[in-house]
Motif scaffolding. Sequence first.
Motif, PDB file in Angstrom:
ATOM      1  N   THR A 170       0.838  -1.201   0.000  1.00 22.72           N
ATOM      2  CA  THR A 170       0.000   0.000   0.000  1.00 22.72           C
ATOM      3  C   THR A 170       0.875   1.254   0.000  1.00 22.72           C
ATOM      4  O   THR A 170       0.591   2.222  -0.713  1.00 22.72           O
ATOM      5  N   ALA A 171       1.965   1.230   0.799  1.00 24.22           N
ATOM      6  CA  ALA A 171       2.879   2.374   0.859  1.00 24.22           C
ATOM      7  C   ALA A 171       3.510   2.651  -0.505  1.00 24.22           C
ATOM      8  O   ALA A 171       3.610   3.805  -0.941  1.00 24.22           O
ATOM      9  N   VAL A 172       3.928   1.586  -1.177  1.00 23.52           N
ATOM     10  CA  VAL A 172       4.530   1.730  -2.505  1.00 23.52           C
ATOM     11  C   VAL A 172       3.519   2.328  -3.484  1.00 23.52           C
ATOM     12  O   VAL A 172       3.849   3.222  -4.280  1.00 23.52           O
ATOM     13  N   LYS A 173       2.280   1.865  -3.406  1.00 25.13           N
ATOM     14  CA  LYS A 173       1.228   2.366  -4.294  1.00 25.13           C
ATOM     15  C   LYS A 173       0.977   3.857  -4.054  1.00 25.13           C
ATOM     16  O   LYS A 173       0.756   4.634  -4.999  1.00 25.13           O
ATOM     17  N   GLU A 174       1.010   4.273  -2.774  1.00 23.07           N
ATOM     18  CA  GLU A 174       0.787   5.684  -2.433  1.00 23.07           C
ATOM     19  C   GLU A 174       1.965   6.566  -2.867  1.00 23.07           C
ATOM     20  O   GLU A 174       1.785   7.737  -3.206  1.00 23.07           O
ATOM     21  N   ALA A 175       3.172   5.987  -2.846  1.00 31.72           N
ATOM     22  CA  ALA A 175       4.371   6.769  -3.180  1.00 31.72           C
ATOM     23  C   ALA A 175       4.582   6.915  -4.686  1.00 31.72           C
ATOM     24  O   ALA A 175       5.175   7.897  -5.139  1.00 31.72           O
ATOM     25  N   GLU A 176       4.110   5.957  -5.452  1.00 31.05           N
ATOM     26  CA  GLU A 176       4.345   5.953  -6.901  1.00 31.05           C
ATOM     27  C   GLU A 176       3.981   7.262  -7.610  1.00 31.05           C
ATOM     28  O   GLU A 176       4.734   7.746  -8.455  1.00 31.05           O
ATOM     29  N   PRO A 177       2.822   7.870  -7.279  1.00 33.90           N
ATOM     30  CA  PRO A 177       2.464   9.116  -7.970  1.00 33.90           C
ATOM     31  C   PRO A 177       3.466  10.261  -7.758  1.00 33.90           C
ATOM     32  O   PRO A 177       3.459  11.226  -8.521  1.00 33.90           O
ATOM     33  N   LEU A 178       4.325  10.152  -6.735  1.00 30.93           N
ATOM     34  CA  LEU A 178       5.340  11.189  -6.525  1.00 30.93           C
ATOM     35  C   LEU A 178       6.368  11.190  -7.650  1.00 30.93           C
ATOM     36  O   LEU A 178       7.022  12.198  -7.902  1.00 30.93           O
ATOM     37  N   GLY A 179       6.523  10.046  -8.316  1.00 31.51           N
ATOM     38  CA  GLY A 179       7.449   9.936  -9.444  1.00 31.51           C
ATOM     39  C   GLY A 179       8.833   9.508  -9.024  1.00 31.51           C
ATOM     40  O   GLY A 179       9.384  10.023  -8.053  1.00 31.51           O
ATOM     41  N   PHE A 180       9.382   8.547  -9.747  1.00 35.83           N
ATOM     42  CA  PHE A 180      10.749   8.098  -9.465  1.00 35.83           C
ATOM     43  C   PHE A 180      11.760   9.043 -10.120  1.00 35.83           C
ATOM     44  O   PHE A 180      11.447   9.674 -11.135  1.00 35.83           O
ATOM     45  N   PRO A 181      12.980   9.160  -9.565  1.00 33.28           N
ATOM     46  CA  PRO A 181      13.482   8.475  -8.372  1.00 33.28           C
ATOM     47  C   PRO A 181      12.908   9.081  -7.092  1.00 33.28           C
ATOM     48  O   PRO A 181      12.500  10.231  -7.058  1.00 33.28           O
ATOM     49  N   LEU A 182      12.912   8.273  -6.031  1.00 30.94           N
ATOM     50  CA  LEU A 182      12.420   8.693  -4.727  1.00 30.94           C
ATOM     51  C   LEU A 182      13.501   8.459  -3.672  1.00 30.94           C
ATOM     52  O   LEU A 182      14.272   7.506  -3.770  1.00 30.94           O
ATOM     53  N   TYR A 183      13.526   9.327  -2.680  1.00 31.47           N
ATOM     54  CA  TYR A 183      14.423   9.137  -1.537  1.00 31.47           C
ATOM     55  C   TYR A 183      13.652   8.483  -0.407  1.00 31.47           C
ATOM     56  O   TYR A 183      12.505   8.861  -0.127  1.00 31.47           O
ATOM     57  N   ILE A 184      14.268   7.512   0.241  1.00 33.47           N
ATOM     58  CA  ILE A 184      13.674   6.868   1.410  1.00 33.47           C
ATOM     59  C   ILE A 184      14.573   7.178   2.598  1.00 33.47           C
ATOM     60  O   ILE A 184      15.778   6.900   2.566  1.00 33.47           O
ATOM     61  N   LYS A 185      13.974   7.767   3.654  1.00 31.32           N
ATOM     62  CA  LYS A 185      14.773   8.229   4.792  1.00 31.32           C
ATOM     63  C   LYS A 185      14.139   7.792   6.119  1.00 31.32           C
ATOM     64  O   LYS A 185      12.922   7.943   6.285  1.00 31.32           O
ATOM     65  N   PRO A 186      14.938   7.282   7.053  1.00 31.68           N
ATOM     66  CA  PRO A 186      14.422   7.149   8.421  1.00 31.68           C
ATOM     67  C   PRO A 186      14.041   8.551   8.903  1.00 31.68           C
ATOM     68  O   PRO A 186      14.779   9.511   8.648  1.00 31.68           O
ATOM     69  N   ALA A 187      12.913   8.695   9.572  1.00 32.93           N
ATOM     70  CA  ALA A 187      12.456  10.029   9.969  1.00 32.93           C
ATOM     71  C   ALA A 187      13.393  10.679  10.972  1.00 32.93           C
ATOM     72  O   ALA A 187      13.567  11.901  10.977  1.00 32.93           O
TER      73      ALA A 187
END
Length: 356
Positions: A170-187
């Motif tokens: 679900t998280a991946v599906k929600e993030a996809e519209p942001l467009g790749f590449p994406l940064y993933i960061k511990p908060a």
Amino acid sequence: MQNKHKKTVAVLFGGCSTEYGVSLKSAASVIDYLDESQYELVQIGITREGTWLRYGGNADGIREDRWQEHPSCIPAFLSPSREVAGIVELAGTEFRVTPVDVVFPVLHGKNGEDGTVQGLLELAGIPYVGCDTLSSAICMDKGIAGQLVKAAGIDTAASITVYAGDDLYTAVKEAEPLGFPLYIKPARSGSSYGITKAYDKLELMEGIRFAFMHDTKVIVEQNIAGFEVGCAVLGDAEPMIAEIDEIELQGEFFDYDEKYSLISSKIHLPARIPTETADSVMEKAKIIYRVLGCSGLARVDLFISEDGRIVFNEVNTMPGFTAASRYPNMMRASHISYPELMDRLIRLALQKGAAL
């Protein structure tokens, strides 16, 4: 004979944090440049496991991470009691107290830069260098800091937040519209620990799993095409901003190795930006500093996008403090030497401490 006019400064270093090693290098430089004619130095090291020890050796022992082996080490801790207002040292069944005028918590990341130690110092009524408990905690959490900065009208990268236990698909599906590449960061992590850059759904899922090894809250953030600039901020109500620097990247992003070795990246000081852009960057940095409740010092990092937008990245409330670190270098470029910087930070702490 001890000079009664000297202020006793306790430097905290190490810490139960992934940034333990960075703290050692920063603290060693702070100790090297602290003016012994003005200050009595007390050194308190915190091991990776969280043990507090008073250390009586030199800065090289800290820098080289052999301080714990020194025969001077003795269990010690900051008392939360205002009646004590200092360091309690344990020697067998006896203890002694060393009063402290100000603490310089040269601690990076969790259990040091996140409001935990600041809260202890506020309970104890001991003045300390840097942002207060609330500001430290807010700035440590990239998600909360970004939301507050956005609410203040400053551009931030579009992002989603993923919590431990959330469904990754679900998280991946929600993030996809942001467009790749994406940064993933511990908060709540620093020095680029746990950060990855994803170019597809598989890398995104792997990046989220990796980030969860460092935190229970993860930010997936849109890539900002452009470059990063940094603002070294010093002061309280009317802070000054030193000469702005610029990071020129050759690799994917400014990861841990690049931050501390500059293998392929370059730091340009001053930043290669027009005067009008620099003025706008400084104006936004001051707004961010104020909105997030910063005091004493912080480094405000922003992006300048390819289309000229100034976009918030993050705030470091205790940036690196080695002699080669960005914050002292920016101050030096603005004619504030390292020893003078130490004096100013300690004076600011003492002024703020009167209100504790």
